[in-house]
Design a protein around this motif. Structure first.
Motif, PDB file in Angstrom:
ATOM      1  N   LEU A  47      26.330  35.203  37.620  1.00  0.00           N
ATOM      2  CA  LEU A  47      27.036  35.708  36.443  1.00  0.00           C
ATOM      3  C   LEU A  47      28.372  34.997  36.251  1.00  0.00           C
ATOM      4  CD1 LEU A  47      26.348  39.549  36.783  1.00  0.00           C
ATOM      5  CD2 LEU A  47      25.600  38.077  34.906  1.00  0.00           C
ATOM      6  N   LEU A  48      29.077  34.759  37.362  1.00  0.00           N
ATOM      7  CA  LEU A  48      30.350  34.041  37.278  1.00  0.00           C
ATOM      8  C   LEU A  48      30.156  32.638  36.714  1.00  0.00           C
ATOM      9  CD1 LEU A  48      32.337  35.001  40.506  1.00  0.00           C
ATOM     10  CD2 LEU A  48      33.136  35.186  38.150  1.00  0.00           C
ATOM     11  N   GLU A  49      29.059  31.985  37.114  1.00  0.00           N
ATOM     12  CA  GLU A  49      28.767  30.639  36.607  1.00  0.00           C
ATOM     13  C   GLU A  49      28.520  30.679  35.097  1.00  0.00           C
ATOM     14  OE1 GLU A  49      25.661  26.921  37.376  1.00  0.00           O
ATOM     15  OE2 GLU A  49      25.596  28.694  38.650  1.00  0.00           O
ATOM     16  N   GLN A  50      27.766  31.682  34.642  1.00  0.00           N
ATOM     17  CA  GLN A  50      27.509  31.819  33.207  1.00  0.00           C
ATOM     18  C   GLN A  50      28.808  32.118  32.444  1.00  0.00           C
ATOM     19  OE1 GLN A  50      23.937  34.201  32.077  1.00  0.00           O
ATOM     20  NE2 GLN A  50      23.630  34.417  34.264  1.00  0.00           N
ATOM     21  N   ILE A  51      29.651  32.966  33.027  1.00  0.00           N
ATOM     22  CA  ILE A  51      30.929  33.306  32.396  1.00  0.00           C
ATOM     23  C   ILE A  51      31.803  32.058  32.269  1.00  0.00           C
ATOM     24  CG2 ILE A  51      33.111  34.550  32.756  1.00  0.00           C
ATOM     25  CD1 ILE A  51      31.384  36.826  33.989  1.00  0.00           C
ATOM     26  N   SER A  52      31.798  31.233  33.325  1.00  0.00           N
ATOM     27  CA  SER A  52      32.582  29.999  33.299  1.00  0.00           C
ATOM     28  C   SER A  52      32.095  29.053  32.206  1.00  0.00           C
ATOM     29  CB  SER A  52      32.492  29.306  34.669  1.00  0.00           C
ATOM     30  OG  SER A  52      33.226  28.104  34.662  1.00  0.00           O
ATOM     31  N   LYS A  53      30.768  28.925  32.055  1.00  0.00           N
ATOM     32  CA  LYS A  53      30.212  28.055  31.013  1.00  0.00           C
ATOM     33  C   LYS A  53      30.571  28.565  29.625  1.00  0.00           C
ATOM     34  CE  LYS A  53      26.275  26.263  33.676  1.00  0.00           C
ATOM     35  NZ  LYS A  53      24.797  26.252  33.821  1.00  0.00           N
ATOM     36  N   LEU A  54      30.476  29.881  29.438  1.00  0.00           N
ATOM     37  CA  LEU A  54      30.841  30.455  28.145  1.00  0.00           C
ATOM     38  C   LEU A  54      32.332  30.255  27.855  1.00  0.00           C
ATOM     39  CD1 LEU A  54      28.842  33.790  27.800  1.00  0.00           C
ATOM     40  CD2 LEU A  54      28.933  31.923  26.159  1.00  0.00           C
ATOM     41  N   LEU A 194      28.528  39.692  29.708  1.00  0.00           N
ATOM     42  CA  LEU A 194      28.319  39.210  31.075  1.00  0.00           C
ATOM     43  C   LEU A 194      29.359  39.791  32.028  1.00  0.00           C
ATOM     44  CD1 LEU A 194      27.479  35.460  30.369  1.00  0.00           C
ATOM     45  CD2 LEU A 194      25.912  37.193  31.252  1.00  0.00           C
ATOM     46  N   VAL A 195      30.607  39.908  31.533  1.00  0.00           N
ATOM     47  CA  VAL A 195      31.657  40.499  32.376  1.00  0.00           C
ATOM     48  C   VAL A 195      31.325  41.957  32.674  1.00  0.00           C
ATOM     49  CG1 VAL A 195      34.083  41.172  32.466  1.00  0.00           C
ATOM     50  CG2 VAL A 195      33.458  38.920  31.607  1.00  0.00           C
ATOM     51  N   ASP A 196      30.813  42.686  31.660  1.00  0.00           N
ATOM     52  CA  ASP A 196      30.386  44.068  31.885  1.00  0.00           C
ATOM     53  C   ASP A 196      29.309  44.135  32.959  1.00  0.00           C
ATOM     54  OD1 ASP A 196      32.100  45.088  30.000  1.00  0.00           O
ATOM     55  OD2 ASP A 196      30.622  45.061  28.377  1.00  0.00           O
ATOM     56  N   GLU A 197      28.357  43.216  32.861  1.00  0.00           N
ATOM     57  CA  GLU A 197      27.267  43.181  33.841  1.00  0.00           C
ATOM     58  C   GLU A 197      27.794  42.843  35.229  1.00  0.00           C
ATOM     59  OE1 GLU A 197      22.887  41.020  34.430  1.00  0.00           O
ATOM     60  OE2 GLU A 197      24.014  40.742  32.569  1.00  0.00           O
ATOM     61  N   GLY A 269      37.337  37.721  42.713  1.00  0.00           N
ATOM     62  CA  GLY A 269      37.219  38.168  41.340  1.00  0.00           C
ATOM     63  C   GLY A 269      37.769  39.565  41.131  1.00  0.00           C
ATOM     64  N   TYR A 270      37.595  40.060  39.947  1.00  0.00           N
ATOM     65  CA  TYR A 270      38.052  41.397  39.563  1.00  0.00           C
ATOM     66  C   TYR A 270      37.015  42.429  40.003  1.00  0.00           C
ATOM     67  CZ  TYR A 270      39.424  45.194  36.328  1.00  0.00           C
ATOM     68  OH  TYR A 270      39.802  46.396  35.777  1.00  0.00           O
ATOM     69  N   GLY A 271      37.455  43.529  40.588  1.00  0.00           N
ATOM     70  CA  GLY A 271      36.528  44.589  40.968  1.00  0.00           C
ATOM     71  C   GLY A 271      36.554  44.882  42.455  1.00  0.00           C
ATOM     72  N   TRP A 272      35.499  45.536  42.937  1.00  0.00           N
ATOM     73  CA  TRP A 272      35.438  45.951  44.336  1.00  0.00           C
ATOM     74  C   TRP A 272      35.250  44.760  45.262  1.00  0.00           C
ATOM     75  CZ3 TRP A 272      36.875  50.571  45.901  1.00  0.00           C
ATOM     76  CH2 TRP A 272      36.843  51.633  44.987  1.00  0.00           C
ATOM     77  N   ARG A 273      35.927  44.782  46.387  1.00  0.00           N
ATOM     78  CA  ARG A 273      35.784  43.753  47.417  1.00  0.00           C
ATOM     79  C   ARG A 273      36.056  44.390  48.775  1.00  0.00           C
ATOM     80  NH1 ARG A 273      41.296  40.012  46.845  1.00  0.00           N
ATOM     81  NH2 ARG A 273      42.795  41.682  47.286  1.00  0.00           N
ATOM     82  N   ASN A 274      35.669  43.671  49.826  1.00  0.00           N
ATOM     83  CA  ASN A 274      35.875  44.172  51.186  1.00  0.00           C
ATOM     84  C   ASN A 274      36.566  43.086  51.996  1.00  0.00           C
ATOM     85  OD1 ASN A 274      35.736  45.242  53.778  1.00  0.00           O
ATOM     86  ND2 ASN A 274      33.742  46.186  53.412  1.00  0.00           N
ATOM     87  N   LEU A 275      37.825  43.346  52.398  1.00  0.00           N
ATOM     88  CA  LEU A 275      38.603  42.367  53.148  1.00  0.00           C
ATOM     89  C   LEU A 275      38.561  42.606  54.652  1.00  0.00           C
ATOM     90  CD1 LEU A 275      41.766  42.063  50.850  1.00  0.00           C
ATOM     91  CD2 LEU A 275      39.745  40.611  50.916  1.00  0.00           C
ATOM     92  N   GLY A 276      37.648  43.459  55.104  1.00  0.00           N
ATOM     93  CA  GLY A 276      37.518  43.700  56.539  1.00  0.00           C
ATOM     94  C   GLY A 276      38.060  45.040  56.970  1.00  0.00           C
ATOM     95  N   VAL A 378      47.346  50.248  37.571  1.00  0.00           N
ATOM     96  CA  VAL A 378      46.062  50.689  37.022  1.00  0.00           C
ATOM     97  C   VAL A 378      46.023  50.821  35.504  1.00  0.00           C
ATOM     98  CG1 VAL A 378      44.288  52.482  37.110  1.00  0.00           C
ATOM     99  CG2 VAL A 378      45.527  51.866  39.196  1.00  0.00           C
ATOM    100  N   PRO A 379      47.002  51.469  34.844  1.00  0.00           N
ATOM    101  CA  PRO A 379      46.881  51.732  33.405  1.00  0.00           C
ATOM    102  C   PRO A 379      46.666  50.463  32.582  1.00  0.00           C
ATOM    103  CG  PRO A 379      48.705  52.980  34.331  1.00  0.00           C
ATOM    104  CD  PRO A 379      48.251  52.033  35.402  1.00  0.00           C
ATOM    105  N   GLY A 380      45.649  50.486  31.760  1.00  0.00           N
ATOM    106  CA  GLY A 380      45.386  49.364  30.856  1.00  0.00           C
ATOM    107  C   GLY A 380      44.828  48.132  31.516  1.00  0.00           C
ATOM    108  N   ASN A 381      44.557  48.197  32.815  1.00  0.00           N
ATOM    109  CA  ASN A 381      44.092  47.013  33.547  1.00  0.00           C
ATOM    110  C   ASN A 381      42.681  46.616  33.116  1.00  0.00           C
ATOM    111  OD1 ASN A 381      42.590  45.985  36.269  1.00  0.00           O
ATOM    112  ND2 ASN A 381      44.687  45.257  36.159  1.00  0.00           N
ATOM    113  N   VAL A 382      42.476  45.307  32.824  1.00  0.00           N
ATOM    114  CA  VAL A 382      41.160  44.807  32.401  1.00  0.00           C
ATOM    115  C   VAL A 382      40.859  43.510  33.150  1.00  0.00           C
ATOM    116  CG1 VAL A 382      41.126  45.848  30.107  1.00  0.00           C
ATOM    117  CG2 VAL A 382      42.232  43.632  30.441  1.00  0.00           C
ATOM    118  N   ASN A 383      39.603  43.112  33.093  1.00  0.00           N
ATOM    119  CA  ASN A 383      39.163  41.892  33.776  1.00  0.00           C
ATOM    120  C   ASN A 383      39.730  40.664  33.054  1.00  0.00           C
ATOM    121  OD1 ASN A 383      37.779  39.781  35.037  1.00  0.00           O
ATOM    122  ND2 ASN A 383      35.913  40.979  35.247  1.00  0.00           N
TER     123      ASN A 383
END
Length: 390
Positions: A47-54, A194-197, A269-276, A378-383
């Motif tokens: 999805l990231l690759e498609q977003i980059s192309k777009l 795509l970003v929503d997905e 990227g934007y969203g959930w991640r796990n740093l250990g 947090v308020p108003g935060n978007v990708n």
């Protein structure tokens, strides 16, 4: 070069995998969930690759819109000039018509004066020469008036025809501009879809990881030595990647309202991640490069904050007014900044340099976009991928 990096890191990961297998501490269910997580991560990469192309397509469309808009402006200027020339020509023609009408009325009232009578009425040869010269002058003046009138009328018709062609050309360009804008809107809509997905997949990944950690509290404990080697190898690859990106080079400024804020590799990227230390929500994107890499304003705006900001380290915050819509961008972990509060900066203008201040594992830019004014993390935060090209 990237292949050799992957091979080296892959060898270390293989060693890690062997250690994990030897411990035999997790069941087949964990293996199944690990496979599911890998599948989600792979989908995110696609999805990231498609977003980059777009993003690249959107940049090209914005470039085309800028060119056509310039052409329309030029054509409008040419039309305005032609209209002024036509008005001036018409005024000259009307003035001559008036002159000719007045002369015709004078002849009708006073009677026709024969040039022969004028010549024959001379009292002497010198008087005859004077009268002959005057008659020639009058006749030539009449002929010149008629020639000028004919020439200006022909030029007037040519200018009117040219004006019509310019108007048709303008209509064609305006239609092209409308088509480009529709294409741009479609590209933006597809990118946002795509970003929503992508965000849905990130949320799904976070849930999978949380469930895995809840159901199985035992985690693989890789030997400290091997873990250090993996970390070192990742840092080595990242550093080489930063060097390849070109230290000190300003990013290319894209057409449209937004541009990429720095040169670098997207490492988070934007969203959930796990740093250990457990899942966390990442409220922006991370672009990694070497310390000192220039950072520019992602859009034209006003500086509303500079200085330290909690775990973000050194920060610059800009507010942007785009056709009445307010946005705020945040630039964090800066080594230094070169703007001050209240300063107006244009899109693509350097505002800071990349660093690793605050809670940071290496030089990178943490970049956020907020709709409205900044009121915290947090308020108003978007990708940000909805707005900037990669």
């Amino acid at each position: 070069m990237p292949i050799s990096y992957a091979t080296s890191l892959s060898e270390l990961k293989d060693q890690k995998s062997q250690v994990e297998k030897q411990k035999n501490s997790l069941s087949n269910q964990i293996k199944k969930k690990s496979t599911a997580i890998s599948s989600i991560e792979a989908k995110q990469e696609a999805l990231l690759e498609q977003i980059s192309k777009l993003g690249s397509e959107i940049t090209k469309t914005n470039d085309q819109i800028a060119v056509v808009t310039g052409e329309i402006k030029q054509t409008n200027s040419e039309i305005e000039k032609l209209q002024q020339e036509i008005i001036a020509l018409q005024e000259k023609i009307d003035q001559r018509d008036q002159l000719l009408k007045e002369r015709a009325r004078a002849i009708q009232v006073n009677g026709s004066v024969s040039y022969i009578d004028v010549l024959l009425g001379a009292n002497s040869f010198v008087d005859f020469i004077d009268r002959f010269s005057a008659v020639n002058t009058l006749m030539e003046a009449d002929r010149q008036i008629m020639r000028d009138q004919k020439s200006d009328k022909e030029k007037l018709e040519e200018q009117k025809l040219l004006l019509e062609n310019k108007k048709k050309e303008l209509e064609t360009k305006q239609a092209k501009l409308q088509s480009l804008k529709e294409s741009l809107n479609a590209q933006k809509a597809e990118k946002n879809k795509l970003v929503d997905e992508l965000e849905a997949e990130q949320e799904k990944l976070a849930k999978e990881k949380k469930l895995l950690e809840k159901e199985y509290s035992e985690a693989l404990e890789v030997s400290k030595d091997l873990q250090d080697k993996i970390i070192a190898e990742q840092k080595r690859i990242l550093e080489l990647s930063r060097q390849n990106d070109g230290e000190g080079t300003l990013p290319v400024v894209s057409s449209g309202d937004w541009t990429k804020p720095t040169n670098g590799t997207l490492t988070s990227g934007y969203g959930w991640r796990n740093l250990g230390y457990g899942p966390e929500f990442h409220y922006g994107i991370d672009l990694a490069n070497s310390t000192g890499t220039p950072i520019v304003a992602a859009a034209g705006g006003v500086v509303v904050y500079t200085g330290p900001l909690s775990s973000y380290g050194n920060v610059v915050i800009l507010t942007h007014n785009m056709d009445g819509d307010i946005y705020t961008t945040v630039y964090a972990h800066l080594d230094s900044y070169s703007v001050s509060v209240g300063q107006t900066v244009g899109k693509g203008v350097q505002i800071a340099r990349m660093g690793t201040t605050g809670r940071s594992t290496g030089p990178h830019l943490h970049f956020e976009v907020h709709i409205g004014t900044w009121q915290g993390q947090v308020p108003g935060n978007v990708n940000p991928l909805r707005y900037i090209p990669l």
